[in-house]
Write a protein that holds these residues in place. Sequence first.
Motif, PDB file in Angstrom:
ATOM      1  N   THR A 240       0.875  -1.281   0.052  1.00  0.00           N
ATOM      2  CA  THR A 240       0.140  -0.122  -0.069  1.00  0.00           C
ATOM      3  C   THR A 240       0.922   1.267   0.109  1.00  0.00           C
ATOM      4  OG1 THR A 240      -1.676  -1.223   1.241  1.00  0.00           O
ATOM      5  CG2 THR A 240      -1.720   1.161   1.138  1.00  0.00           C
TER       6      THR A 240
ATOM      7  N   ASP B 232       3.985   1.321  -1.267  1.00  0.00           N
ATOM      8  CA  ASP B 232       4.507   1.447  -2.421  1.00  0.00           C
ATOM      9  C   ASP B 232       3.667   2.245  -3.524  1.00  0.00           C
ATOM     10  OD1 ASP B 232       6.894   0.694  -4.430  1.00  0.00           O
ATOM     11  OD2 ASP B 232       5.114  -0.426  -5.354  1.00  0.00           O
ATOM     12  N   SER B 233       2.319   1.827  -3.515  1.00  0.00           N
ATOM     13  CA  SER B 233       1.193   2.306  -4.431  1.00  0.00           C
ATOM     14  C   SER B 233       1.142   3.944  -4.306  1.00  0.00           C
ATOM     15  CB  SER B 233       0.059   1.563  -4.160  1.00  0.00           C
ATOM     16  OG  SER B 233       0.019   0.111  -4.415  1.00  0.00           O
TER      17      SER B 233
ATOM     18  N   LYS C 223       4.081   5.518  -5.732  1.00  0.00           N
ATOM     19  CA  LYS C 223       3.954   5.457  -7.265  1.00  0.00           C
ATOM     20  C   LYS C 223       2.724   6.522  -7.649  1.00  0.00           C
ATOM     21  CE  LYS C 223       5.388   0.705  -8.175  1.00  0.00           C
ATOM     22  NZ  LYS C 223       4.867  -0.641  -8.465  1.00  0.00           N
ATOM     23  N   SER C 224       1.751   6.687  -6.911  1.00  0.00           N
ATOM     24  CA  SER C 224       0.712   7.777  -7.121  1.00  0.00           C
ATOM     25  C   SER C 224       1.273   9.000  -7.165  1.00  0.00           C
ATOM     26  CB  SER C 224      -0.510   7.539  -6.285  1.00  0.00           C
ATOM     27  OG  SER C 224      -1.414   8.279  -6.425  1.00  0.00           O
TER      28      SER C 224
END
Length: 235
Positions: A147, A149-150, A153-154
């Motif tokens: 989560t 990491d997401s 990236k976002s």
Amino acid sequence: MSHKSYALHHNEVHMKSNILIFLMAFISFNAFAGVDEFPENRNYTSADKGFAKYAAPSMKGSRKIVLTFDDGPSPTETPRLLDILAKYKAKATFFMLGESITSQTLPIVERMLREGHLIAAHSWDHDNSMSQSQDAFKQSLKKTIFTLDSALKSANRTQNETYFRFPYAAYGQHSGYHHLNAMREVSTQLFGDNCINFAFWSIDTTDWLGSMTPTDILQNVVANMDGGKAITHKA
């Protein structure tokens, strides 16, 4: 560390944000290679009691602090906190719960990253690791790291390190396994290396107690740096 030291203003530190400050700085395998926090070939079998042995002395006596905040992100309190940090040009590390990073709070996490703060893992739902099976602990850690990491990236951001803090600082005393062995296994599976850094704290400001005033919170910090009275709680 890139975190700046700064003075807490007693009229500004007024939010119950579960502020935990540690003078140790982060414990990093790269910085302390060979020390037994991050063993490459050692299995932990005995219970760890306390975390003083993991303290890094690099900031002791420096009158500098590292600000860390647990249990967020909160859709209401975290933006207020970020406003204060921005006002004083201070940086912090946010140890967050995976389940709290939602479509509502993701923009707040993206703001943290834009403004130069670090994000870190504090488990999925703040469950006590001592009550979790090995599989449940590992799944919680994995989900939270994915989560985070997401979110990175976002926000189109990267971090060189991954940090984890045990809820309640509870680890090492489960009868069936040792949490540090499980962390190493997760780290190796996800990153191919033993590189999930775990962090504790050396000052609990006790701001999470409803009776604490801004002056009390400030005094707890000052007492740990300069001596004097401090306010704590009974378990």
